[in-house]
Design an enzyme around this catalytic site. Structure first.
Site, PDB file in Angstrom:
ATOM      1  N   HIS C 216       0.776  -1.196   0.174  1.00 18.28           N
ATOM      2  CA  HIS C 216       0.127   0.017  -0.032  1.00 18.28           C
ATOM      3  C   HIS C 216       0.973   1.292   0.110  1.00 18.28           C
ATOM      4  O   HIS C 216       0.162   2.457  -0.124  1.00 18.28           O
ATOM      5  CB  HIS C 216      -1.128  -0.122   1.164  1.00 18.28           C
ATOM      6  CG  HIS C 216      -2.362  -0.891   0.775  1.00 18.28           C
ATOM      7  ND1 HIS C 216      -3.450  -0.683   1.398  1.00 18.28           N
ATOM      8  CD2 HIS C 216      -2.260  -1.942   0.272  1.00 18.28           C
ATOM      9  CE1 HIS C 216      -4.299  -1.541   0.983  1.00 18.28           C
ATOM     10  NE2 HIS C 216      -3.704  -2.500   0.148  1.00 18.28           N
ATOM     11  N   SER C 220      -0.341  -1.126  -6.325  1.00 20.27           N
ATOM     12  CA  SER C 220      -0.206  -2.405  -6.977  1.00 20.27           C
ATOM     13  C   SER C 220       0.509  -2.146  -8.437  1.00 20.27           C
ATOM     14  O   SER C 220       0.274  -1.092  -8.663  1.00 20.27           O
ATOM     15  CB  SER C 220      -1.597  -2.903  -7.219  1.00 20.27           C
ATOM     16  OG  SER C 220      -2.060  -3.391  -5.694  1.00 20.27           O
ATOM     17  N   LYS C 244     -14.554  -7.787  -7.397  1.00 18.78           N
ATOM     18  CA  LYS C 244     -13.821  -8.909  -8.483  1.00 18.78           C
ATOM     19  C   LYS C 244     -13.245 -10.225  -7.630  1.00 18.78           C
ATOM     20  O   LYS C 244     -13.136 -11.291  -7.953  1.00 18.78           O
ATOM     21  CB  LYS C 244     -12.964  -8.198  -9.234  1.00 18.78           C
ATOM     22  CG  LYS C 244     -12.318  -9.082 -10.283  1.00 18.78           C
ATOM     23  CD  LYS C 244     -11.642  -8.078 -11.270  1.00 18.78           C
ATOM     24  CE  LYS C 244     -11.413  -8.781 -12.624  1.00 18.78           C
ATOM     25  NZ  LYS C 244     -10.725  -8.157 -13.723  1.00 18.78           N
ATOM     26  N   ASP C 245     -12.587  -9.836  -6.483  1.00 22.06           N
ATOM     27  CA  ASP C 245     -12.005 -10.849  -5.713  1.00 22.06           C
ATOM     28  C   ASP C 245     -13.073 -11.863  -5.115  1.00 22.06           C
ATOM     29  O   ASP C 245     -12.628 -13.089  -5.027  1.00 22.06           O
ATOM     30  CB  ASP C 245     -11.280 -10.217  -4.367  1.00 22.06           C
ATOM     31  CG  ASP C 245      -9.889  -9.515  -4.716  1.00 22.06           C
ATOM     32  OD1 ASP C 245      -9.571  -9.698  -5.954  1.00 22.06           O
ATOM     33  OD2 ASP C 245      -9.560  -8.799  -3.930  1.00 22.06           O
ATOM     34  N   GLU C 288       5.369 -33.623  -0.183  1.00 19.46           N
ATOM     35  CA  GLU C 288       4.218 -33.235  -0.653  1.00 19.46           C
ATOM     36  C   GLU C 288       4.433 -32.697  -1.855  1.00 19.46           C
ATOM     37  O   GLU C 288       5.374 -32.316  -2.219  1.00 19.46           O
ATOM     38  CB  GLU C 288       3.175 -32.289   0.208  1.00 19.46           C
ATOM     39  CG  GLU C 288       2.856 -33.030   1.463  1.00 19.46           C
ATOM     40  CD  GLU C 288       1.337 -33.456   1.136  1.00 19.46           C
ATOM     41  OE1 GLU C 288       1.315 -34.377   0.766  1.00 19.46           O
ATOM     42  OE2 GLU C 288       0.371 -32.859   1.899  1.00 19.46           O
TER      43      GLU C 288
END
Lengths: 253, 187, 423
Positions: C216, C220, C244-245, C288
């Site tokens: 921030h 971005s 949108k998220d 894994e």
């Protein structure tokens, strides 16, 4: 354009992960049609109950199932009375009021009785190889139910050129093809109460169905819940996408 | 703030779009609320007694070894349960007292009819949860012949009713039934 | 009162709190009106997805810990009790177990996003470094967690990974003994792993907070990789990116749920359903899936110490990526050559993943070496050289230019936010 290329790359990554567990097996395993397979599959109760009979009369002589309780039999359709009766037919060790070890009839809240006191005892009686516990056997073997079915039906005479170890048995699906367990099932080994002919294949199928239930008693609840949850998120994906379209309608992008 | 500002901005495009969007938002919000609630439930329910705990919630007890006048302590749901084989005098005493009790209860309501010689109570003092004494022959039983709580001196009679001390209520009676004449199932 | 924050909220309760502790103002600034480039694609969902997954992992983990017993004689059975007897215990455990895979999946895509669009480049170097720290802690947490069910893979995974430290000359053996708290992986090991497995996620939260705080400050990056120039280039975070998220989150949770309910053991190993046995090693020890590429690098080097160094180096390398890249542009959209090399890197990682899952014999040895060489060459050779040799495509003037070819339409008034501060 690049977006699609990179999405394809991500998909390839997931795809690669998907094929990772594929290993070469001893002999290719035939796949069976299981009642509990697929997103809507449930355990065939009659088969699972017959399978319990096979476990009870055959397998349990050597194999423990110590994570399971007698009360778990309610999941294959046995009534409370039937379960109490099954349990009462076994004796389990306990400590008496006077502190001395006693034997008492088992209760539904007891674990399945183990045939041997401990692993060493199991080894001593079984030519040095302790029979594995069956509580999780379907989850604990690569190939799961198909493998167990193949194993139970995969006994035959050893090829003439193969030198078998002392007390070992030939099984074409077992790793190394030499297994300590003699063929456990034979035609008519048990007598089914419902009149189903007790062929080796039938018994194998039944007992694997039972063991699949014991390995994952939550299966039916999990799948039933899963259908609802996946549909819920599908719906929510559509709704949020519609909201997103509306919110973004006025933005040139 | 941002939301109200954008809502105003969209307002100029006509009421129809806004209503549809508001409806969709409502559906999305309701869905999120339902989803969050549904996700919380398994977590909350996981703290309730599990199947193995519930399976042990009833026990059977053989009464034969308990001699007349004697009491034993057994365990039910992790709590002590007192079973007292009462003598005829103790029964008479318990039945006689009907008034002046802190927590009024008749003896007949605290035992099974026809089985008055057996008193089954939860062995936890209703004051602050200590276990009263009085089962062993050497124990102090208090003035009323029942149990005596060593923590703050509450005394219980032969029906498990509080007769003296700070305890506000009688010893609880667990749910139980006679399976045979000499066997009870608690829970 | 001089000390009070001047809150602009009308609701009296919110105003009262906000005047004294301006969290609402902060949320409003950072998640409400926060100016965000308007041209994000769905790749920009994955940070939020990782965040949500971390929360899911912590919540389910707390409830699992209520029923888990960290003792070698009881750990396996206590996990099975969760699966069989605890109400919805199977659900909580499967969400947690599959959640680990989902966490790595979204994080790897998030990292790929960063690499493709040059999000690591100035001024976001520290943001990237914090991200690599998060990845490292995630790997540690995942490793500790995998040991807890105390199955065969848990035990032997723990043995093999802790033994890596024995490669260190002189102090290696004492370090391994110290890690174990004994002379083999045993009860003290399990206890400390449980303690650390419970601790690290909270450390993770702290670093994720720093990661977001750093984000921030710089603002971005975006698919064009160019700086925000005018307010027309941005949109307020809410509602545009919250919604949108949300779309991405719902799709992600649907996929997640599909694994949990219908293929819960897809990422698991059958051998881990067998209780740990210190006397018998499983036929194949495979980590894994999310650690397989690193495992493959380890095995591709025919020297114990070398393999360990290369494996840790492969992650350590990521720390200096911002300074290895010499290209003047960020986004691969304008790097016609480098994007193919980045594609090769992805292929190398996938190949290494497959190598890690197979016994090191035959073709897998060669593939492992080629993959390892490319992985290191990509960062150490391609990235520095190509930045100087490659001719980037012409960059657009601004974010709103290419997306508003008609010269700009009516802007939502919410977009009239301040241009982002430059770090």
């Amino acid at each position: 354009m690049m977006r699609w290329v990179s999405l394809a790359a991500a998909a390839a990554l997931i795809g690669a992960v998907a094929v990772l567990p594929a290993h070469a097996e001893e002999a290719s395993m035939p796949r069976q049609a299981w009642s509990f397979a697929g997103p809507f599959g449930t355990f065939d109760r009659a088969a699972a109950q017959r399978g319990f009979q096979v476990y009870n009369e055959v397998c349990s002589a050597c194999h423990s199932m110590k994570l399971a309780y007698y009360r778990d039999l309610s999941g294959i359709g046995l009534s409370e009375e039937q379960i109490t009766a099954v349990a009462a037919g076994k004796t389990v060790g306990d400590i008496g009021d006077d502190g001395a070890p006693i034997e008492r009839p088992a209760l539904p809240s007891d674990h399945f009785k183990s045939p041997f006191a401990n692993e060493l005892a199991a080894r001593a009686v079984n030519n040095g190889a302790a029979p594995p516990d069956l509580s999780l056997i379907v989850k604990a073997r690569e190939g799961g139910a198909d493998y167990l079915y193949a194993l139970l039906t995969g006994y035959s005479a050893a090829p003439t050129n193969m030198k078998m170890g002392d007390g070992m048995n030939y099984n074409k699906y077992f790793a190394g093809n030499q297994i300590g367990m003699p063929a456990p099932l034979s035609e008519g080994r048990v007598t089914y109460g419902d009149g189903t002919p007790a062929s080796v294949n039938q018994m194998a199928k039944d007992v694997v169905t039972f063991l699949a239930y014991i390995s994952e008693p939550e299966t039916e609840m999990r799948k039933a819940l899963g259908v609802k949850i996946v549909l819920f998120f599908l719906l929510m994906s559509c709704v949020t996408y519609a909201v997103k379209r509306k919110v973004w309608a006025d933005v040139d992008h | 703030m941002a939301e109200s500002m954008t809502a105003t901005a969209h307002g100029s495009h006509g009421g129809d779009g806004v209503t549809k969007r508001d409806f969709l938002k409502l559906v999305a919000g309701a869905g999120a609320a339902v989803g969050a609630g549904a996700m919380a439930w398994p977590l909350i329910d996981s703290m309730n007694p599990s199947k193995d705990v519930l399976a042990l919630s009833s026990i059977e007890l053989d009464l034969k070894p308990i001699a007349l006048g004697q009491g034993i302590t057994t365990m039910w749901r992790g709590k002590p349960v007192f079973v007292r084989h009462r003598t005829p005098e103790e029964i008479k005493e318990a039945q006689a007292v009907v008034s002046g009790l802190a927590d009024p209860a008749a003896d007949k309501d605290r035992v099974k009819a026809g089985k008055e010689e057996w008193l089954v109570v939860i062995g936890i003092c209703t004051h602050l949860g200590c276990v009263p004494v009085g089962n062993k022959p050497t124990d102090q039983r208090g003035e009323y012949g029942g149990w005596f709580c060593p923590c703050h001196g509450s005394q219980y009679d032969t029906s498990g009713r509080v007769r003296h001390g700070p305890a506000p209520a009688n010893l609880g009676v667990p749910p139980y039934a006679f399976v045979t004449d000499t066997k009870i199932k608690i829970g | 009162m001089a000390g009070l924050h001047k809150s602009e909220f009308e609701n009296p309760v919110i105003n009262w709190v906000d005047s004294r502790l301006p969290i609402f103002t902060m949320m409003q600034k950072e998640y409400g009106v926060f100016p965000t480039p308007k041209n994000f694609n769905y790749f920009w969902n994955f940070g939020a997805l990782a965040m949500v997954t971390l929360m899911i992992m912590i919540v389910t983990g707390i409830f699992l810990a209520m029923n888990y017993t960290a003792h070698t004689s009881m750990a396996f059975d206590s996990v099975q009790r969760i699966m069989r007897d605890v109400n919805y215990g199977w659900l909580i455990r499967y969400v947690h177990a599959n959640g680990a895979s989902m966490f790595f999946l979204v994080t790897y895509i998030h990292i790929f996003r960063g690499l493709y669009y040059g999000s690591y480049k100035a001024p976001r170097e520290l943001l990237w470094i914090l991200g690599v720290v998060i990845l490292l802690i995630m790997m540690g947490t995942a490793f500790f967690g995998y040991v807890l069910p105390w199955g065969q893979m848990s035990y032997w995974g723990a043995t093999v990974i802790t033994n890596l430290f024995s490669a260190i000359p002189i102090v290696g053996e004492p370090i391994v003994t110290w890690l174990w708290g004994g002379f083999s992986v045993a009860n003290p090991t399990l206890n400390r792993f449980f303690s650390l497995h419970y601790l690290l996620p909270f450390v993770l939260i702290g670093i994720v907070f720093l990661h977001i705080a750093a984000l921030h400050v710089t603002g971005s990056n975006n698919p064009l990789g160019i700086d925000v120039k005018t307010p027309q280039d941005t949109l307020p975070f809410h509602p545009y990116y919250t919604v949108k998220d949300s779309v991405g989150l719902c799709v992600f949770l649907m996929i997640f749920a599909f694994f949990v309910f219908f293929m819960p053991n897809f990422f698991g190993a059958a051998d881990n359903e067998i209780p740990a046995n210190p006397l018998v090693t499983p036929a194949e020890i495979v980590p894994e899936w999310y650690l397989l590429p690193f495992y493959a690098i380890l095995r591709s080097v025919p020297s114990k110490l070398g393999g360990v160094l290369m494996m840790f180096g492969s992650i350590g390398l990521l720390f200096v990526v911002p300074w290895l890249d010499t290209s003047p542009v960020r986004s691969c959209k304008f790097r016609p050559v480098y994007k193919w090399f980045l594609g090769l890197l992805v292929i190398a990682c996938v190949v290494l993943g497959m190598v890690g899952a197979h016994r090191p014999e035959g073709i897998w040895v060669a593939l492992g070496r080629i993959g390892t060489i490319y992985y290191f060459a990509h960062f150490l050779v391609v990235l520095p050289l190509l930045g100087k040799l490659e001719r980037p495509l012409p960059l657009p003037e601004s974010i709103s230019k290419p997306v508003l070819p008609r010269g700009g339409g009516p802007l939502p008034s919410g977009a009239a936010a301040k241009p982002m501060e430059k770090a």
